[in-house]
Design an enzyme around this catalytic site. Structure first.
Site, PDB file in Angstrom:
ATOM      1  N   TYR A   1       0.785  -1.206   0.144  1.00  0.00           N
ATOM      2  CA  TYR A   1       0.030   0.207  -0.211  1.00  0.00           C
ATOM      3  C   TYR A   1       0.775   1.209   0.099  1.00  0.00           C
ATOM      4  O   TYR A   1       0.655   2.185  -0.923  1.00  0.00           O
ATOM      5  CB  TYR A   1      -1.039  -0.006   1.340  1.00  0.00           C
ATOM      6  CG  TYR A   1      -1.921   1.063   1.282  1.00  0.00           C
ATOM      7  CD1 TYR A   1      -3.020   1.122   0.518  1.00  0.00           C
ATOM      8  CD2 TYR A   1      -1.794   2.204   2.324  1.00  0.00           C
ATOM      9  CE1 TYR A   1      -4.094   2.216   0.814  1.00  0.00           C
ATOM     10  CE2 TYR A   1      -2.541   3.044   2.347  1.00  0.00           C
ATOM     11  CZ  TYR A   1      -3.636   3.202   1.783  1.00  0.00           C
ATOM     12  OH  TYR A   1      -4.501   4.209   1.841  1.00  0.00           O
TER      13      TYR A   1
ATOM     14  N   LYS B   1       1.310   3.776  -3.214  1.00  0.00           N
ATOM     15  CA  LYS B   1       0.908   5.084  -3.245  1.00  0.00           C
ATOM     16  C   LYS B   1       1.902   6.123  -3.631  1.00  0.00           C
ATOM     17  O   LYS B   1       1.650   7.170  -4.030  1.00  0.00           O
ATOM     18  CB  LYS B   1       0.108   5.403  -1.949  1.00  0.00           C
ATOM     19  CG  LYS B   1      -1.179   4.517  -1.691  1.00  0.00           C
ATOM     20  CD  LYS B   1      -2.259   5.251  -2.153  1.00  0.00           C
ATOM     21  CE  LYS B   1      -3.711   4.863  -1.960  1.00  0.00           C
ATOM     22  NZ  LYS B   1      -4.779   5.308  -2.602  1.00  0.00           N
TER      23      LYS B   1
ATOM     24  N   ASP C   1       3.319  -1.093  12.323  1.00  0.00           N
ATOM     25  CA  ASP C   1       2.191  -0.235  12.734  1.00  0.00           C
ATOM     26  C   ASP C   1       2.946   1.113  13.087  1.00  0.00           C
ATOM     27  O   ASP C   1       3.759   1.348  13.982  1.00  0.00           O
ATOM     28  CB  ASP C   1       1.474  -0.686  13.942  1.00  0.00           C
ATOM     29  CG  ASP C   1       0.199  -0.339  14.043  1.00  0.00           C
ATOM     30  OD1 ASP C   1      -0.972  -1.145  13.813  1.00  0.00           O
ATOM     31  OD2 ASP C   1      -0.076   0.868  14.496  1.00  0.00           O
TER      32      ASP C   1
END
Ligand code: NAD
Ligand code: UDP
Length: 313
Positions: free
Chosen positions: A145, A149, A273
């Site tokens: 991702y 992007k 994270d």
């Protein structure tokens, strides 16, 4: 002036709100989606409008349409969903950007890319400004991702430099609200649905990591303002709410506002994270005269009301 506007990912959470807003502004809207994470019910209420058209299509394949503007939103946004088929996620960002930029170039359309705060990765500077280049793991589970992007942003700026294409790039920070899928997997919908069902609230890690949550209506306003800027404004521009909360604080607010007796339980923190995230929105304030209006409590209350009906029905 009324335009013909293509919204890719128009059947998703943000896309459906954007389609609704653009129809309300009097435009003709072409909503394109393959329903990977979107839902027909998000746009069912728009189908009766003679200015609305739905096209079932995957942006990784080229398409020929006549449009004045393109909002490129197609891409799964929840970590659970974008990690399910990571190769497809990168293809959607990269091939999708190439196909939509090619379309924009052919028809002379202005094109907006919905980029993300994830381009900053686990940020080493705080809050994040647009000139920060980020701290992204190129080979981790979020990379499909994040790097997809980032590559899409590169393509947008190369089309701008090489072909003088009018581009707009926004970097969206965690946005939530009605029409998120109950199984979306992102933190706000997870916590609200868990609280309403009386299930345990799953806090990943210690819950000390932070995010800054923006209500969908505020975000859509910023997005539309960005598209309305003159051709010298390319971005990237951060769009998000600068009020930062820990994940534990979010869980406590959801418990209080739902009146739920659910328990907070700890679950392992997923790899990579980000530890903290908050947008510096000085640029959006200066260029778009934009800042969020809806507080987290107001936005959560509206989202809870939506999920009460959704979970009951
Ligand atoms: P979402 O998953 O609800 O919407 C994405 C939509 O794209 C879905 O309708 C999905 O079916 C569609 N889609 C996915 N792959 C496709 C493909 N190959 N071809 C056509 N359609 C495809 O997520 P969202 O929150 O509405 O996100 C919309 C956009 O905004 C995404 O590009 C996302 O990266 C970006 N964004 C969102 C947030 C947020 O907090 N909501 C934050 C940063 C960036
Ligand atoms: N998170 C959590 N419980 C959940 C879902 C997410 O504690 O059930 C945490 C997650 O680990 C992250 C934050 O909430 O730190 C935001 O996660 P989300 O998936 O919404 O988006 P992200 O900003 O990580 O892309």
């Amino acid at each position: 002036m009324s335009d013909r506007i293509l919204v890719t990912g128009g059947g998703g959470f943000l896309g459906s709100h954007l389609c609704e807003r653009l129809l309300g502004d009097g435009h003709e809207v072409l909503c394109l989606d393959n329903f990977y994470t979107g839902r027909k019910q998000n746009i069912r209420h728009l189908m009766s409008s003679p200015r609305f058209e739905f096209i079932r299509h995957d942006v990784t394949f080229p398409i020929f349409l006549e449009v004045d503007r393109i909002y490129n939103l197609a891409c799964p946004a929840s970590p659970v969903h974008y990690q399910r088929n990571p190769v497809q996620t990168t293809k959607t960002s990269v091939h999708g950007a190439i196909n939509m930029l090619g379309l924009a170039k052919r028809v002379g359309a202005t094109i907006l890319q919905s980029s993300t705060s994830e381009v900053y990765g686990d940020p080493a500077i705080h809050p994040q400004t647009e000139d920060y280049w980020g701290n992204v793991n190129p080979i981790g589970i979020r990379s499909c991702y994040d790097e997809g992007k980032r590559c899409a942003e590169t393509l947008f700026f190369d089309y701008y430099r090489e072909h003088n294409l009018p581009i707009k790039v926004i970097r969206i920070f965690n946005t939530y609200g009605p029409r998120m899928h109950p199984n979306d997997g992102r933190v706000v919908s997870n916590f609200v649905v868990q609280a309403l069902r009386g299930e345990d609230i799953t806090i990943f890690g210690e819950g000390t990591q932070t995010r800054s949550f923006c209500f969908v209506g505020d975000l859509i306003e910023g997005m539309v303002r960005m598209m309305g800027t003159d051709s010298t404004v390319t971005g990237p521009v951060n769009l998000g709410n600068p009020t930062e909360s820990t994940i534990r604080e979010l869980a406590e607010a959801v418990l209080e506002l739902t009146g739920s007796t659910s328990k907070l339980v700890k679950r392992p923190l997923p790899a990579d994270d980000p530890t903290r995230r908050r947008p510096d929105i000085s640029k959006a304030k200066a260029v778009l005269d934009w800042e969020p209006r809806v507080s987290l409590r107001e936005g959560l209350a509206a989202t809870i009301e939506y999920f009460r009906k959704e979970c009951a029905g």
